[in-house]
Design a protein around this motif. Structure first.
Motif, PDB file in Angstrom:
ATOM      1  N   GLU A  87     -23.210  -1.914 -28.298  1.00  5.65           N
ATOM      2  CA  GLU A  87     -22.691  -1.835 -29.668  1.00  5.65           C
ATOM      3  C   GLU A  87     -21.878  -0.568 -29.890  1.00  5.65           C
ATOM      4  N   ALA A  88     -22.254   0.522 -29.223  1.00  4.02           N
ATOM      5  CA  ALA A  88     -21.522   1.779 -29.352  1.00  4.02           C
ATOM      6  C   ALA A  88     -20.252   1.785 -28.505  1.00  4.02           C
ATOM      7  N   GLY A  89     -20.083   0.759 -27.671  1.00  2.00           N
ATOM      8  CA  GLY A  89     -18.890   0.670 -26.829  1.00  2.00           C
ATOM      9  C   GLY A  89     -18.979   1.456 -25.534  1.00  2.00           C
ATOM     10  N   VAL A  90     -20.151   2.028 -25.242  1.00  2.00           N
ATOM     11  CA  VAL A  90     -20.326   2.766 -23.989  1.00  2.00           C
ATOM     12  C   VAL A  90     -20.281   1.799 -22.815  1.00  2.00           C
ATOM     13  N   ILE A  91     -20.926   0.651 -22.970  1.00  2.00           N
ATOM     14  CA  ILE A  91     -20.829  -0.424 -21.982  1.00  2.00           C
ATOM     15  C   ILE A  91     -19.781  -1.387 -22.518  1.00  2.00           C
ATOM     16  N   ALA A  92     -18.638  -1.401 -21.862  1.00  4.42           N
ATOM     17  CA  ALA A  92     -17.506  -2.179 -22.371  1.00  4.42           C
ATOM     18  C   ALA A  92     -17.437  -3.579 -21.784  1.00  4.42           C
ATOM     19  N   GLY A  93     -18.205  -3.862 -20.767  1.00  7.77           N
ATOM     20  CA  GLY A  93     -18.172  -5.180 -20.156  1.00  7.77           C
ATOM     21  C   GLY A  93     -18.825  -5.139 -18.793  1.00  7.77           C
ATOM     22  N   ARG A  94     -18.684  -6.220 -18.083  1.00  7.71           N
ATOM     23  CA  ARG A  94     -19.187  -6.319 -16.715  1.00  7.71           C
ATOM     24  C   ARG A  94     -18.032  -6.750 -15.846  1.00  7.71           C
ATOM     25  N   ARG A  95     -18.091  -6.379 -14.579  1.00 11.13           N
ATOM     26  CA  ARG A  95     -17.023  -6.811 -13.683  1.00 11.13           C
ATOM     27  C   ARG A  95     -17.591  -7.076 -12.301  1.00 11.13           C
ATOM     28  N   VAL A  96     -16.843  -7.842 -11.562  1.00  9.99           N
ATOM     29  CA  VAL A  96     -17.204  -8.165 -10.191  1.00  9.99           C
ATOM     30  C   VAL A  96     -16.175  -7.518  -9.289  1.00  9.99           C
ATOM     31  N   ASP A  97     -16.619  -6.781  -8.285  1.00  9.50           N
ATOM     32  CA  ASP A  97     -15.713  -6.192  -7.310  1.00  9.50           C
ATOM     33  C   ASP A  97     -15.549  -7.168  -6.152  1.00  9.50           C
ATOM     34  N   LEU A  98     -14.336  -7.650  -5.966  1.00  6.57           N
ATOM     35  CA  LEU A  98     -14.048  -8.576  -4.881  1.00  6.57           C
ATOM     36  C   LEU A  98     -13.533  -7.802  -3.678  1.00  6.57           C
ATOM     37  N   ASP A  99     -13.863  -8.271  -2.498  1.00  8.65           N
ATOM     38  CA  ASP A  99     -13.345  -7.671  -1.269  1.00  8.65           C
ATOM     39  C   ASP A  99     -11.987  -8.312  -1.003  1.00  8.65           C
ATOM     40  N   VAL A 100     -10.916  -7.601  -1.372  1.00  8.78           N
ATOM     41  CA  VAL A 100      -9.582  -8.189  -1.275  1.00  8.78           C
ATOM     42  C   VAL A 100      -9.183  -8.469   0.170  1.00  8.78           C
ATOM     43  N   GLU A 101      -9.686  -7.688   1.114  1.00 10.80           N
ATOM     44  CA  GLU A 101      -9.370  -7.953   2.521  1.00 10.80           C
ATOM     45  C   GLU A 101      -9.934  -9.293   2.961  1.00 10.80           C
ATOM     46  N   LYS A 102     -11.170  -9.593   2.574  1.00 13.53           N
ATOM     47  CA  LYS A 102     -11.785 -10.871   2.944  1.00 13.53           C
ATOM     48  C   LYS A 102     -11.092 -12.045   2.266  1.00 13.53           C
ATOM     49  N   LEU A 103     -10.386 -11.766   1.172  1.00 15.04           N
ATOM     50  CA  LEU A 103      -9.618 -12.803   0.483  1.00 15.04           C
ATOM     51  C   LEU A 103      -8.202 -12.935   1.027  1.00 15.04           C
ATOM     52  N   GLY A 104      -7.889 -12.144   2.057  1.00 21.54           N
ATOM     53  CA  GLY A 104      -6.596 -12.268   2.716  1.00 21.54           C
ATOM     54  C   GLY A 104      -5.549 -11.261   2.294  1.00 21.54           C
ATOM     55  N   PHE A 105      -5.936 -10.282   1.488  1.00 24.06           N
ATOM     56  CA  PHE A 105      -4.993  -9.252   1.050  1.00 24.06           C
ATOM     57  C   PHE A 105      -5.280  -7.976   1.840  1.00 24.06           C
ATOM     58  N   GLY A 106      -4.575  -7.801   2.951  1.00 22.99           N
ATOM     59  CA  GLY A 106      -4.863  -6.704   3.860  1.00 22.99           C
ATOM     60  C   GLY A 106      -4.147  -5.408   3.560  1.00 22.99           C
ATOM     61  N   VAL A 107      -3.238  -5.409   2.581  1.00 22.17           N
ATOM     62  CA  VAL A 107      -2.460  -4.211   2.277  1.00 22.17           C
ATOM     63  C   VAL A 107      -2.623  -3.866   0.798  1.00 22.17           C
ATOM     64  N   THR A 108      -2.945  -2.599   0.541  1.00 20.75           N
ATOM     65  CA  THR A 108      -2.967  -2.078  -0.824  1.00 20.75           C
ATOM     66  C   THR A 108      -1.974  -0.930  -0.889  1.00 20.75           C
ATOM     67  N   VAL A 109      -1.130  -0.958  -1.911  1.00 21.95           N
ATOM     68  CA  VAL A 109      -0.089   0.058  -2.060  1.00 21.95           C
ATOM     69  C   VAL A 109      -0.167   0.625  -3.476  1.00 21.95           C
ATOM     70  N   PHE A 110      -0.081   1.943  -3.560  1.00 18.62           N
ATOM     71  CA  PHE A 110       0.033   2.605  -4.850  1.00 18.62           C
ATOM     72  C   PHE A 110       1.501   2.916  -5.074  1.00 18.62           C
ATOM     73  N   LEU A 111       2.035   2.456  -6.183  1.00 17.71           N
ATOM     74  CA  LEU A 111       3.439   2.679  -6.498  1.00 17.71           C
ATOM     75  C   LEU A 111       3.564   3.666  -7.650  1.00 17.71           C
ATOM     76  N   GLY A 112       4.389   4.671  -7.458  1.00 15.98           N
ATOM     77  CA  GLY A 112       4.783   5.525  -8.555  1.00 15.98           C
ATOM     78  C   GLY A 112       6.089   4.977  -9.091  1.00 15.98           C
ATOM     79  N   VAL A 113       6.144   4.688 -10.384  1.00  9.18           N
ATOM     80  CA  VAL A 113       7.340   4.095 -10.984  1.00  9.18           C
ATOM     81  C   VAL A 113       7.869   5.023 -12.065  1.00  9.18           C
ATOM     82  N   LYS A 114       9.114   5.402 -11.917  1.00  8.77           N
ATOM     83  CA  LYS A 114       9.802   6.206 -12.941  1.00  8.77           C
ATOM     84  C   LYS A 114      10.752   5.277 -13.659  1.00  8.77           C
ATOM     85  N   LEU A 115      10.613   5.209 -14.973  1.00  9.66           N
ATOM     86  CA  LEU A 115      11.501   4.357 -15.752  1.00  9.66           C
ATOM     87  C   LEU A 115      12.872   5.016 -15.859  1.00  9.66           C
TER      88      LEU A 115
END
Length: 150
Positions: free
Chosen positions: A45-73
Motif C-alpha cells: 500500500e505504501a508503494g515500497v513493493i511495486a510488483g513482482r517479476r520473473v527473471d528469465l534466462d535470455v541465453e536459454k531462450l536463444g538470445f546470446g548477445v546483450t548490448v548496452f547502447l548509449g544514445v545521444k539525441l
C-alpha cells in the motif's frame, strides 16, 4: 512512513524470491504468517513493493548477445523525450530504457540472438527512431547478480 528492521528483513527475503508466501517469509524472519501478511500489505500500500517479476534466462531462450547502447539525441527540441521512450519500448529486443545524465541522453539494454541479429535491430529499428544522433554500443561479456541495497 518508516520501516523497521523486521520490514527490511522481509524485503530482503521477498527480493530474493517473490513467489514465497507469507508463511515461508515468516519462517525465514521469525514471525507468524498473519504478521508477515499485514506487513507485506502495508509495504504494498505504501508503494515500497511495486510488483513482482520473473527473471528469465535470455541465453536459454536463444538470445546470446546483450548490448548496452548509449544514445545521444540529435534534436532534443524537435523530438519529445516521451515519444522517443515510447518508440524504444515498442522494440521487443529493447529490455530497458533509461534516461541518464552524462555523455548520452539514454541507455538502452538490448538483447539479440547473435551479433548479426543485433546489427539488424540496430540498423533497422534503433537508428531509425526519431531524433537518434550518436550511438555507442558496449557488448556484455559477463554479468554477476548483486543483491539490492537492502
Amino acid at each position: 512512513m518508516s520501516w523497521d528492521e523486521t520490514d527490511m528483513a522481509i524485503l530482503r527475503v521477498v527480493q530474493q524470491d517473490a513467489t514465497l508466501g507469507a508463511g515461508a517469509v515468516g519462517r525465514a524472519v521469525g514471525l507468524s504468517q498473519p504478521a508477515v501478511w499485514r506487513r507485506l500489505q502495508r509495504l504494498r500500500e505504501a508503494g515500497v513493493i511495486a510488483g513482482r517479476r520473473v527473471d528469465l534466462d535470455v541465453e536459454k531462450l536463444g538470445f546470446g548477445v546483450t548490448v548496452f547502447l548509449g544514445v545521444k539525441l540529435a534534436t532534443k527540441g524537435r523530438v519529445s523525450l516521451e515519444d522517443f521512450e515510447r518508440a524504444c519500448m515498442s522494440i521487443p529486443e529493447v529490455q530497458t530504457v533509461q534516461h541518464v545524465l552524462g555523455l548520452y541522453d539514454y541507455r538502452l539494454r538490448v538483447v539479440a540472438r547473435d551479433l548479426s541479429d543485433f546489427e539488424r535491430v540496430l540498423r533497422r529499428r534503433i537508428m531509425t527512431l526519431p531524433g537518434v544522433g550518436n550511438v555507442e554500443a558496449n557488448v556484455l561479456l559477463s554479468e554477476e547478480r548483486r543483491p539490492g541495497p537492502i
